[in-house]
Design an enzyme around this catalytic site. Structure first.
Site, PDB file in Angstrom:
ATOM      1  N   LYS A  23       0.822  -1.209   0.000  1.00 33.72           N
ATOM      2  CA  LYS A  23       0.000   0.000   0.000  1.00 33.72           C
ATOM      3  C   LYS A  23       0.859   1.262   0.000  1.00 33.72           C
ATOM      4  O   LYS A  23       2.072   1.226   0.246  1.00 33.72           O
ATOM      5  CB  LYS A  23      -0.953  -0.006   1.197  1.00 33.72           C
ATOM      6  CG  LYS A  23      -2.076  -1.028   1.035  1.00 33.72           C
ATOM      7  CD  LYS A  23      -3.108  -0.963   2.143  1.00 33.72           C
ATOM      8  CE  LYS A  23      -4.274  -1.911   1.843  1.00 33.72           C
ATOM      9  NZ  LYS A  23      -5.277  -1.939   2.923  1.00 33.72           N
ATOM     10  N   ARG A  77      -3.092 -10.090   5.470  1.00 33.60           N
ATOM     11  CA  ARG A  77      -3.708 -10.161   4.137  1.00 33.60           C
ATOM     12  C   ARG A  77      -2.695  -9.620   3.124  1.00 33.60           C
ATOM     13  O   ARG A  77      -2.327  -8.444   3.184  1.00 33.60           O
ATOM     14  CB  ARG A  77      -5.002  -9.354   4.103  1.00 33.60           C
ATOM     15  CG  ARG A  77      -5.735  -9.399   2.763  1.00 33.60           C
ATOM     16  CD  ARG A  77      -7.017  -8.583   2.824  1.00 33.60           C
ATOM     17  NE  ARG A  77      -7.739  -8.622   1.560  1.00 33.60           N
ATOM     18  CZ  ARG A  77      -7.533  -7.779   0.543  1.00 33.60           C
ATOM     19  NH1 ARG A  77      -6.612  -6.828   0.659  1.00 33.60           N
ATOM     20  NH2 ARG A  77      -8.233  -7.880  -0.570  1.00 33.60           N
TER      21      ARG A  77
END
Length: 279
Positions: free
Chosen positions: A224, A258
């Site tokens: 991210k 995740r």
């Protein structure tokens, strides 16, 4: 000793050590290009690779929720995820599949196709019926915090106290989930979903505060902006940073990682286990 367990369609998952969830994006516009899978053969191959590498969960999503992403129709989302989940479940009947959606219609169809967990970025805000679906199907429910919508969330995220506000939001959501009849709730602080880089790291450093909610904690940090932007590189070059962030998450109480890259995350867990042996 384990703190939590969840029941995924009769499969009891004990969190005696952290677990890894592999991301399978069946969409052409996911933020990380390499994670995009279009063809059933490619999806099945990726699922097999992730399971072989040690993933406990496979998270299948058919609509991008990257910052600025446009919505697609429910019909298009269904056309993407249902055949994918059916194919994975047929090839790997023991796989534990979650459906990454905030639409109750898509969630129910995915559960009927072989998924057993719902992963909702909105925590029920975008479609409140999804809580009813999770309860009716006795599906574990991943409840995430988001400020705004994927289209707007990164325009100007603002908090007076991000840890306190995200905690209060998730606390209210967990209560609603319980009231709806959901037995197994997993919380996700929503890294990158309506947060600045500073907000994200404030949450990461205070993850243990959220243990008060008495739910497993999922950390979705993989590649991210909070990782690649401080490094001044791209998602393609963010694996080392992701490994570092995942290690910090494990140290701060994450129960599920995740990730796009399963093996490095499984290796993180194995190193963590050296310092935290099972008893």
């Amino acid at each position: 000793m384990f703190h939590y367990s969840i029941n995924a369609a009769g499969k009891l998952i004990l969190f005696d050590s952290p677990k890894v969830m592999g991301i399978i994006n069946v969409t052409p516009d996911s933020f990380y290009t390499e994670s995009r899978k279009k063809h059933i053969e490619e999806i099945i191959f990726t699922a097999g690779q992730m399971l072989d590498a040690g993933a406990t969960f496979l998270d299948v999503g058919g609509m991008s929720t990257r910052p600025g992403a446009d919505e697609i129709s429910p019909a298009e989302e269904l056309n993407r995820v249902v055949p994918s989940i059916e194919a994975i479940a047929k090839k790997y009947p023991n796989a534990i599949i979650s459906i990454d959606t905030y639409r109750s219609q898509v969630a129910e169809a995915a559960l009927n196709a072989g998924a057993t967990i719902i992963n909702d970025i909105s925590g029920g805000d975008f479609d409140k019926t999804i809580l009813t679906v999770a309860a009716k199907k006795n599906a574990p429910y991943i409840c995430m915090h988001i400020q705004g919508t994927p289209k707007t969330m990164q325009q100007n995220p603002s908090y007076e106290n991000v840890v306190k506000e995200v905690f209060q939001h998730l606390q209210q959501k967990v209560v609603r989930c319980r009231e709806a009849g959901i037995k197994d709730v997993i919380i996700d602080l929503g890294f990158g979903f309506g947060k600045t880089i500073e907000h994200n790291y404030e949450l990461l450093s205070n993850m243990r505060f959220f243990e008060q909610l008495d739910c497993p904690i999922l950390a979705g940090l993989s590649r991210k902006g909070m990782i690649y932007k401080p490094l001044k590189n791209r998602q393609d070059d963010a694996l080392a940073g992701t490994i570092s962030a995942n290690t910090i998450a494990l140290q701060n109480g994450a129960d599920i990682l995740r990730v796009h890259d399963v093996k490095p995350a499984v290796d993180c867990v194995k190193i963590w286990e050296v310092l935290h042996p099972r008893v």
